[in-house]
Design an enzyme around this catalytic site. Structure first.
Site, PDB file in Angstrom:
ATOM      1  N   SER A  16      -8.611  -2.420  -2.319  1.00 24.85           N
ATOM      2  CA  SER A  16      -9.391  -1.174  -2.319  1.00 24.85           C
ATOM      3  C   SER A  16     -10.463  -1.197  -3.393  1.00 24.85           C
ATOM      4  CB  SER A  16      -8.485   0.031  -2.559  1.00 24.85           C
ATOM      5  OG  SER A  16      -7.640   0.208  -1.469  1.00 24.85           O
TER       6      SER A  16
ATOM      7  N   GLN B 120      -0.972   2.370  -5.875  1.00 25.41           N
ATOM      8  CA  GLN B 120      -2.379   2.635  -5.579  1.00 25.41           C
ATOM      9  C   GLN B 120      -3.322   2.140  -6.687  1.00 25.41           C
ATOM     10  OE1 GLN B 120      -2.840   6.742  -4.461  1.00 25.41           O
ATOM     11  NE2 GLN B 120      -3.225   6.136  -2.354  1.00 25.41           N
TER      12      GLN B 120
ATOM     13  N   TYR C 299      -2.959   0.404   9.202  1.00 27.62           N
ATOM     14  CA  TYR C 299      -3.975  -0.556   9.653  1.00 27.62           C
ATOM     15  C   TYR C 299      -4.235  -0.410  11.154  1.00 27.62           C
ATOM     16  CZ  TYR C 299      -3.504  -2.943   5.178  1.00 27.62           C
ATOM     17  OH  TYR C 299      -3.503  -3.255   3.843  1.00 27.62           O
TER      18      TYR C 299
ATOM     19  N   ARG D 285       0.849  -1.200   0.000  1.00 24.15           N
ATOM     20  CA  ARG D 285       0.000   0.000   0.000  1.00 24.15           C
ATOM     21  C   ARG D 285       0.881   1.246   0.000  1.00 24.15           C
ATOM     22  NH1 ARG D 285      -5.666  -1.577   2.816  1.00 24.15           N
ATOM     23  NH2 ARG D 285      -6.620  -1.829   0.791  1.00 24.15           N
TER      24      ARG D 285
ATOM     25  N   ASP E 115      -4.193  -1.615  -6.454  1.00 26.03           N
ATOM     26  CA  ASP E 115      -4.679  -2.095  -5.165  1.00 26.03           C
ATOM     27  C   ASP E 115      -6.046  -2.761  -5.287  1.00 26.03           C
ATOM     28  OD1 ASP E 115      -5.521  -2.413  -2.560  1.00 26.03           O
ATOM     29  OD2 ASP E 115      -4.625  -0.554  -1.863  1.00 26.03           O
TER      30      ASP E 115
HETATM   31  P1  NAD Z   1      -9.147  -3.166   6.786  1.00 29.95           P
HETATM   32  O1  NAD Z   1      -9.997  -3.876   5.776  1.00 29.95           O
HETATM   33  O2  NAD Z   1      -7.908  -3.807   7.258  1.00 29.95           O
HETATM   34  O3  NAD Z   1     -10.058  -2.866   8.083  1.00 29.95           O
HETATM   35  C1  NAD Z   1     -11.286  -2.187   7.997  1.00 29.95           C
HETATM   36  C2  NAD Z   1     -11.411  -1.208   9.135  1.00 29.95           C
HETATM   37  O4  NAD Z   1     -11.652  -1.886  10.353  1.00 29.95           O
HETATM   38  C3  NAD Z   1     -10.175  -0.343   9.369  1.00 29.95           C
HETATM   39  O5  NAD Z   1     -10.524   1.023   9.240  1.00 29.95           O
HETATM   40  C4  NAD Z   1      -9.775  -0.689  10.802  1.00 29.95           C
HETATM   41  O6  NAD Z   1      -9.213   0.413  11.487  1.00 29.95           O
HETATM   42  C5  NAD Z   1     -11.097  -1.127  11.394  1.00 29.95           C
HETATM   43  N1  NAD Z   1     -10.983  -1.882  12.642  1.00 29.95           N
HETATM   44  C6  NAD Z   1     -10.089  -2.843  12.982  1.00 29.95           C
HETATM   45  N2  NAD Z   1     -10.319  -3.279  14.233  1.00 29.95           N
HETATM   46  C7  NAD Z   1     -11.404  -2.605  14.716  1.00 29.95           C
HETATM   47  C8  NAD Z   1     -12.123  -2.626  15.929  1.00 29.95           C
HETATM   48  N3  NAD Z   1     -11.767  -3.435  16.935  1.00 29.95           N
HETATM   49  N4  NAD Z   1     -13.173  -1.793  16.066  1.00 29.95           N
HETATM   50  C9  NAD Z   1     -13.532  -0.950  15.066  1.00 29.95           C
HETATM   51  N5  NAD Z   1     -12.899  -0.904  13.880  1.00 29.95           N
HETATM   52  C10 NAD Z   1     -11.833  -1.706  13.701  1.00 29.95           C
HETATM   53  O7  NAD Z   1      -8.851  -1.705   6.297  1.00 29.95           O
HETATM   54  P2  NAD Z   1      -8.685  -1.135   4.808  1.00 29.95           P
HETATM   55  O8  NAD Z   1     -10.004  -0.786   4.272  1.00 29.95           O
HETATM   56  O9  NAD Z   1      -7.851  -2.058   4.034  1.00 29.95           O
HETATM   57  O10 NAD Z   1      -7.887   0.219   5.077  1.00 29.95           O
HETATM   58  C11 NAD Z   1      -6.857   0.293   6.041  1.00 29.95           C
HETATM   59  C12 NAD Z   1      -6.027   1.544   5.857  1.00 29.95           C
HETATM   60  O11 NAD Z   1      -5.266   1.480   4.668  1.00 29.95           O
HETATM   61  C13 NAD Z   1      -6.781   2.842   5.794  1.00 29.95           C
HETATM   62  O12 NAD Z   1      -6.025   3.787   6.500  1.00 29.95           O
HETATM   63  C14 NAD Z   1      -6.788   3.180   4.347  1.00 29.95           C
HETATM   64  O13 NAD Z   1      -6.931   4.579   4.115  1.00 29.95           O
HETATM   65  C15 NAD Z   1      -5.418   2.697   3.966  1.00 29.95           C
HETATM   66  N6  NAD Z   1      -5.281   2.421   2.525  1.00 29.95           N
HETATM   67  C16 NAD Z   1      -4.141   2.814   1.875  1.00 29.95           C
HETATM   68  C17 NAD Z   1      -4.004   2.540   0.520  1.00 29.95           C
HETATM   69  C18 NAD Z   1      -2.772   2.951  -0.232  1.00 29.95           C
HETATM   70  O14 NAD Z   1      -2.019   3.757   0.223  1.00 29.95           O
HETATM   71  N7  NAD Z   1      -2.540   2.355  -1.401  1.00 29.95           N
HETATM   72  C19 NAD Z   1      -5.003   1.867  -0.146  1.00 29.95           C
HETATM   73  C20 NAD Z   1      -6.135   1.475   0.550  1.00 29.95           C
HETATM   74  C21 NAD Z   1      -6.264   1.739   1.902  1.00 29.95           C
END
Ligand code: NAD
Length: 378
Positions: free
Chosen positions: A133, A127, A230, A122, A130
């Site tokens: 996403s 991006q 994460y 990530r 991904d």
């Molecule tokens: P994920 O699928 O791993 O998790 C989904 C959500 O669940 C997350 O927001 C996490 O904080 C939340 N979570 C975990 N434990 C929890 C709990 N006990 N109670 C409540 N919520 C809880 O997450 P994701 O959708 O893959 O995204 C994770 C991060 O990665 C975000 O910050 C996102 O902006 C970032 N991201 C970056 C890129 C990139 O740079 N290429 C791409 C996609 C996402």
């Protein structure tokens, strides 16, 4: 010339790894794109549409695979499919790298270089590649659409001569990619939306979408995000405080969408049986964490169950239920990845095995599993 094969997926997977748009762009890169007849049908990509953009339609999977340098798939292909490729060919798919270990070893034994798109780093350069996403965004959208369809009442507030219909109350738990789209979709449908997460960065994101953020905002919460963006696993003490907050809130909610995940671990349990029992009959829970055990204690992955009149729906492939968009975006993710594997001037495969993106996604090479998450444990 690089020959790229795309074959049809199994009956339970409506998506496909190529679109007319990517067939055109791959052909422009100098590649020959061979697609098994009918492979795009469930994504509404006809053979004719693919052919019009430069793809060659193969009469069978065997014809598409023969002498190909690269195989593009949505799901993990069979070892037989991979054996039909050129020796040492590249296989690029969502390989489910932690699932069916012996199957993955059999695939590695073909000597193909296996790339798992779920492992895409990530970083900003990756991006556009991904897949988590691109697919989670659609899953978050579809979760709310399905919840609205299952819910026996309307979503927006309506003032009519016969009386007022109240707005539905939607609660989104976990505000990553899927959760943000779920909030946006529920808002568009007119629901009153609240959301929770353990990462402080999400507070502002929730507010910017017009929803209300609720969470236990203690010292642990302030440290809950890893350097990779994460969530960390939370302490038992935090979980108890969070459970109390959720218990008080959830009993008044009509629709709950849960998306909470922690990389490499089972999904955190956020909704207990008692919480479900406190909800009104007719309420709906959509648990997007079903594949990793679910965020709700009663979740049965892949099924819809009913407890005290509350329906709990735990779909395993929601993005696949929006196949036209899911395939288009997935195919674009693959196209972006192929952009770093194919030399545009010489029109040949030129893999830089030291590239961070290549190293990050490479699961097996020369007959061996090589990814550190699989050789040393996650
Ligand atoms: P994920 O699928 O791993 O998790 C989904 C959500 O669940 C997350 O927001 C996490 O904080 C939340 N979570 C975990 N434990 C929890 C709990 N006990 N109670 C409540 N919520 C809880 O997450 P994701 O959708 O893959 O995204 C994770 C991060 O990665 C975000 O910050 C996102 O902006 C970032 N991201 C970056 C890129 C990139 O740079 N290429 C791409 C996609 C996402």
């Amino acid at each position: 010339m690089v020959t790229i094969a795309v074959t049809a997926e199994g009956t339970d997977e409506p998506r496909v790894a190529v679109s007319p748009e990517t067939a055109k762009k791959l052909t422009a890169l100098g590649a020959k794109v061979k697609v098994e007849t009918g492979a795009g049908k469930r994504s509404r990509f006809s053979d004719e549409a693919l052919k019009a953009q430069g793809a060659e339609i193969a009469a069978s999977a065997a014809d598409a695979l023969r002498d190909a340098d690269i195989l593009l798939k949505v799901r993990r292909p069979s070892a037989d499919e991979v054996k039909a490729l050129k020796p040492g060919a590249l296989v690029i798919a969502m390989l489910d790298p932690y699932g069916d270990k012996s199957g993955l070893e059999a695939l590695a034994a073909t000597n193909a270089s296996l790339f798992s798109m779920e492992f895409m780093p990530r970083i900003s350069r990756a991006q556009s590649m991904d897949v988590l996403s691109s697919q989670a965004n659609l899953a978050g959208y579809k979760a709310v659409i399905d919840a609205a369809a299952m819910f026996g009442s309307a979503m927006p507030m309506m003032t009519t001569a016969a009386g007022t219909v109240p707005a539905a109350k939607a609660f989104i738990m976990g505000v990553g990619v899927a959760g943000l789209q779920a909030i946006a979709t529920a808002r568009r449908l007119g629901a009153q939306v609240t959301a929770t997460d353990v990462r402080p960065a999400t507070k502002e994101q929730v507010a910017s979408l017009g929803a209300k953020f609720i969470a236990v905002e203690d010292e642990e919460f302030k440290q809950a995000q890893t350097a990779a963006g994460y969530a960390k696993p939370m302490s038992a003490e935090y979980q108890a405080k969070q459970a109390e907050l959720v218990a008080n809130h959830i009993k008044n909610q009509d629709i709950v969408v849960t998306t909470a995940l922690i990389p490499g671990r089972p999904a955190p349990r956020l909704i207990t049986r008692a919480m479900v029992e406190s909800m009104k009959p007719g309420s709906v829970i959509v648990d997007l964490a079903g594949e990793r055990g679910g965020n709700c204690e009663l979740t049965e992955p892949g099924k819809t169950i009913e407890a005290n009149g509350v329906r709990i729906f735990a779909p395993l492939n929601l993005a696949g239920e929006v196949p036209v968009n899911a395939s288009s975006l997935y195919a674009k993710n693959l196209l972006a990845f192929l952009g770093i594997l194919i030399d545009k001037d010489e029109k040949v495969l030129k893999v830089d095995w030291d590239d961070e993106i290549v190293k990050g996604t490479l699961v097996a090479k020369d007959g061996k599993i090589v990814h550190p998450s699989l050789t040393q444990g996650a």
